[in-house]
Design a protein around this motif. Structure first.
Motif, PDB file in Angstrom:
ATOM      1  N   GLN A 198       0.826  -1.197  -0.054  1.00  0.00           N
ATOM      2  CA  GLN A 198      -0.042  -0.126  -0.005  1.00  0.00           C
ATOM      3  C   GLN A 198       0.823   1.264   0.108  1.00  0.00           C
ATOM      4  O   GLN A 198       0.580   2.360  -0.633  1.00  0.00           O
ATOM      5  CB  GLN A 198      -0.892  -0.170   1.215  1.00  0.00           C
ATOM      6  N   GLY A 199       1.791   1.329   0.690  1.00  0.00           N
ATOM      7  CA  GLY A 199       2.721   2.510   0.792  1.00  0.00           C
ATOM      8  C   GLY A 199       3.408   2.771  -0.575  1.00  0.00           C
ATOM      9  O   GLY A 199       3.729   3.808  -0.935  1.00  0.00           O
ATOM     10  N   SER A 200       3.476   1.570  -1.430  1.00  0.00           N
ATOM     11  CA  SER A 200       4.235   1.995  -2.761  1.00  0.00           C
ATOM     12  C   SER A 200       3.194   2.932  -3.596  1.00  0.00           C
ATOM     13  O   SER A 200       3.664   3.266  -4.616  1.00  0.00           O
ATOM     14  CB  SER A 200       4.198   0.694  -3.229  1.00  0.00           C
ATOM     15  N   LYS A 201       1.878   3.016  -3.313  1.00  0.00           N
ATOM     16  CA  LYS A 201       1.080   3.744  -4.168  1.00  0.00           C
ATOM     17  C   LYS A 201       1.484   5.242  -3.618  1.00  0.00           C
ATOM     18  O   LYS A 201       1.560   6.373  -4.575  1.00  0.00           O
ATOM     19  CB  LYS A 201      -0.408   3.725  -3.529  1.00  0.00           C
ATOM     20  N   VAL A 202       1.847   5.394  -2.370  1.00  0.00           N
ATOM     21  CA  VAL A 202       2.307   6.852  -2.223  1.00  0.00           C
ATOM     22  C   VAL A 202       3.575   6.884  -2.884  1.00  0.00           C
ATOM     23  O   VAL A 202       3.922   8.148  -3.415  1.00  0.00           O
ATOM     24  CB  VAL A 202       2.720   7.105  -0.680  1.00  0.00           C
ATOM     25  N   ILE A 203       4.718   6.007  -3.164  1.00  0.00           N
ATOM     26  CA  ILE A 203       5.656   6.039  -3.685  1.00  0.00           C
ATOM     27  C   ILE A 203       5.605   6.301  -5.160  1.00  0.00           C
ATOM     28  O   ILE A 203       6.276   7.265  -5.743  1.00  0.00           O
ATOM     29  CB  ILE A 203       6.878   5.028  -3.425  1.00  0.00           C
ATOM     30  N   PHE A 204       4.821   5.483  -5.517  1.00  0.00           N
ATOM     31  CA  PHE A 204       4.314   5.814  -6.973  1.00  0.00           C
ATOM     32  C   PHE A 204       3.555   7.082  -7.424  1.00  0.00           C
ATOM     33  O   PHE A 204       4.178   7.724  -8.155  1.00  0.00           O
ATOM     34  CB  PHE A 204       3.174   4.782  -7.434  1.00  0.00           C
ATOM     35  N   ALA A 205       2.891   7.875  -6.492  1.00  0.00           N
ATOM     36  CA  ALA A 205       2.395   9.077  -6.724  1.00  0.00           C
ATOM     37  C   ALA A 205       3.527   9.932  -6.877  1.00  0.00           C
ATOM     38  O   ALA A 205       3.483  11.049  -7.450  1.00  0.00           O
ATOM     39  CB  ALA A 205       1.418   9.273  -5.508  1.00  0.00           C
ATOM     40  N   LEU A 206       4.368   9.964  -5.828  1.00  0.00           N
ATOM     41  CA  LEU A 206       5.334  11.022  -5.428  1.00  0.00           C
ATOM     42  C   LEU A 206       6.559  10.940  -6.641  1.00  0.00           C
ATOM     43  O   LEU A 206       7.157  12.020  -7.231  1.00  0.00           O
ATOM     44  CB  LEU A 206       6.232  10.832  -4.387  1.00  0.00           C
ATOM     45  N   LEU A 207       6.844   9.553  -7.262  1.00  0.00           N
ATOM     46  CA  LEU A 207       7.810   9.447  -8.196  1.00  0.00           C
ATOM     47  C   LEU A 207       7.467   9.045  -9.415  1.00  0.00           C
ATOM     48  O   LEU A 207       8.160   9.663 -10.500  1.00  0.00           O
ATOM     49  CB  LEU A 207       8.820   8.350  -7.413  1.00  0.00           C
ATOM     50  N   PHE A 208       6.422   8.628  -9.976  1.00  0.00           N
ATOM     51  CA  PHE A 208       5.971   8.086 -11.172  1.00  0.00           C
ATOM     52  C   PHE A 208       4.535   8.667 -11.577  1.00  0.00           C
ATOM     53  O   PHE A 208       4.598   8.766 -12.809  1.00  0.00           O
ATOM     54  CB  PHE A 208       5.791   6.530 -11.175  1.00  0.00           C
ATOM     55  N   ALA A 209       3.498   9.089 -10.901  1.00  0.00           N
ATOM     56  CA  ALA A 209       2.149   9.283 -11.361  1.00  0.00           C
ATOM     57  C   ALA A 209       2.212  10.666 -12.053  1.00  0.00           C
ATOM     58  O   ALA A 209       1.670  10.729 -12.981  1.00  0.00           O
ATOM     59  CB  ALA A 209       1.290   9.314 -10.230  1.00  0.00           C
ATOM     60  N   GLY A 210       2.879  11.706 -11.806  1.00  0.00           N
ATOM     61  CA  GLY A 210       3.410  12.732 -12.417  1.00  0.00           C
ATOM     62  C   GLY A 210       4.015  12.677 -13.932  1.00  0.00           C
ATOM     63  O   GLY A 210       3.557  13.189 -14.789  1.00  0.00           O
ATOM     64  N   PHE A 211       4.898  11.800 -13.658  1.00  0.00           N
ATOM     65  CA  PHE A 211       5.497  11.513 -15.023  1.00  0.00           C
ATOM     66  C   PHE A 211       4.528  10.901 -15.924  1.00  0.00           C
ATOM     67  O   PHE A 211       4.592  11.035 -17.034  1.00  0.00           O
ATOM     68  CB  PHE A 211       6.834  10.501 -14.718  1.00  0.00           C
ATOM     69  N   ALA A 212       3.828   9.643 -15.414  1.00  0.00           N
ATOM     70  CA  ALA A 212       3.080   8.905 -16.378  1.00  0.00           C
ATOM     71  C   ALA A 212       1.852   9.554 -16.787  1.00  0.00           C
ATOM     72  O   ALA A 212       1.573   9.678 -17.922  1.00  0.00           O
ATOM     73  CB  ALA A 212       2.521   7.475 -15.657  1.00  0.00           C
TER      74      ALA A 212
END
Length: 478
Positions: free
Chosen positions: A84-98
């Protein structure tokens, strides 16, 4: 009115609403493959936020993690924080990029920006589809388990029934069916979760100290601590959850469907924080059940047993509605994602002349095939989390290291743009990196070694082999 009657009424009403929504959006979804897959990259924040929340909080998080808490106690928390914490990591590092792009899948993005190799794209597609298929099966299994406890019905026909409903409304409306039903389901999940946790944690007076005392009384004090869990196990559970989620198509798909980078990032960030809190509490619910009744024959019944014995009937109906909404939303999201992956990454690269309408038809057909396969997986799997964990390990251990190496090991300092390859990894480097990482992660060495060796193999093989030219693999943008 009896609990069994309430459960049947809620189920029928929900299924009717979902089918009505799918009929209302089916024409829009069928306009093109991009619309069927990512809504043309136009979705606003409210739809992205609630589809993220509804998708994350599936039956596995309300039943599967309660079962894990019952069996292994706090040792499940590192997996929860990774998953679940990976969603936060994903949001901070990858979501804006994607969110800057309008690809249909993670595999397509890696193909266009990093590798330009349709074989790598197909391998990545198969592995990411495995996670989605496991999730679909897990939702059906979770609903079947709780339906059986609440009504006394045989879970196997119920699993089949729910999968028929998942298939029909996802088949009709694609991503549009998913996000609009998720809006309703996400609101229900957020509101009803507070009622659920309020009653589930009341037997220990919302006190961890009381929980520890009760566990000691039943001879299971180790469930309330991580002190006797090896550090290697904690790290393995964390990395398995984290890397598996980073390879999950459903989250990349929502970013590609968002209207802009900020929408993609903010939706995933809020839903990720909520998921960490909610799922950690669910694992603790399983521990609470063990403290009260350490003799359950099947840990999957931990949460249903606690509800049946400690809450009034109307709350049981609320809890069932919560789990039905959560499972339906996760199932439809993953079913849609799996079919989109198979069309976009296994058919489209090898048959570039297919029309949009043909691709939509393939996606609909594969929705049926994946749904049937997931039903069988749900029936024959021994546990919900067992379904997820193997898929996470295989995909996360192979795909994520290659993705990270590709994004960091650039040819130039220029930002990534659609249609331009800007990575030093080569087709053979990516192929072998993914395969070696997946195999080692599933072996006795585990995912930590799998991730490390995958990254090393990707770099070394890329240094020794030529890269693909842009003409060798045509760009297949949405």
């Amino acid at each position: 009115m009896s609990l069994s009657a309430l459960v049947w009424i809620i189920t029928i009403v929900f299924c009717g609403i979902f089918l009505w929504i799918s009929l209302a959006v089916k024409d829009t979804a069928s306009q093109s493959f991009s619309h069927y897959a990512i809504a043309g990259g136009t979705l606003p924040l409210i739809l992205i936020l609630f589809t993220d929340i509804a998708t994350i909080m599936g039956a596995g998080n309300f039943i599967g993690h309660a079962a894990q808490g019952y069996k292994i106690g706090m040792a499940d928390i590192p997996f929860v924080f990774g998953e679940q914490g990976s969603k936060v990591i994903f949001a901070l590092l990858f979501a804006g990029f994607a969110g800057r792009f309008t690809y249909n899948t993670l595999s397509e993005m890696m193909d266009d920006l990093l590798v330009r190799d349709k074989v790598t794209r197909a391998i990545t597609g198969v592995l990411t589809a495995c996670i989605m298929i496991a999730w679909v099966g897990g939702q059906a299994k979770g609903l079947g388990d709780i339906f059986a406890v609440f009504t006394g019905a045989d879970p196997i026909p119920i699993i089949m029934l729910f999968n028929v409903v998942f298939i029909v409304y996802t088949y009709l409306g694609g991503i549009y069916s998913v996000v609009w039903t998720d809006l309703l389901q996400g609101i229900i999940v957020v509101v009803f979760a507070f009622i659920f946790y309020g009653y589930a944690l009341a037997p220990v007076n919302f006190s961890f100290a009381v929980l520890q005392q009760k566990l000691a009384e039943v001879g299971a004090p180790e469930l309330a601590t991580l002190s006797n869990v090896p550090v290697g196990t904690i790290m393995k559970n964390f990395v398995t959850g984290c890397f598996g989620i980073l390879a999950a198509q459903i989250y990349w798909q929502r970013c590609f469907a968002a209207k802009d980078s900020a929408t993609a990032r903010n939706g995933m960030l809020v839903s990720g924080i909520a998921a960490v809190v909610f799922v950690s509490l669910t694992a603790i619910v399983g521990i609470v059940t063990h403290a009260i009744n350490p003799n359950l024959a099947d840990p999957n019944q931990a949460m249903p047993w606690l509800m049946l014995n400690y809450v009034p009937t109307w709350v049981l109906a609320v809890v069932y509605t919560l789990i039905l909404a959560a499972a339906m939303s996760s199932a439809d999201s993953n079913l849609n994602a799996a079919s989109i992956i198979l069309v976009n990454d296994l058919i489209r690269p090898f048959a570039p002349g297919k029309t949009d309408q043909e691709l939509v038809n393939y996606a609909k057909l594969l929705t049926i095939i994946v749904g049937v396969f997931a039903s069988l997986a749900a029936i024959y799997s021994s546990s919900i989390i067992g379904l997820f964990s193997k898929a996470y390990t295989m995909a996360g251990g192979g795909i994520v290291p290659v993705l990270l190496v590709g994004l960091l090991w650039k040819k130039t300092g220029e930002p990534f743009t659609m249609g331009t390859q800007n990575s030093r990894i080569t087709p053979w480097g990516a192929r072998l990196g993914i395969i070696v990482g997946s195999v080692i992660s599933l072996s006795s060495l585990g995912i930590l070694w799998g991730v490390a060796i995958s990254a090393v193999v990707t770099i070394i093989v890329s240094l020794l082999t030529p890269g693909a030219s842009a003409s060798e693999t045509p760009n297949l943008k949405a």
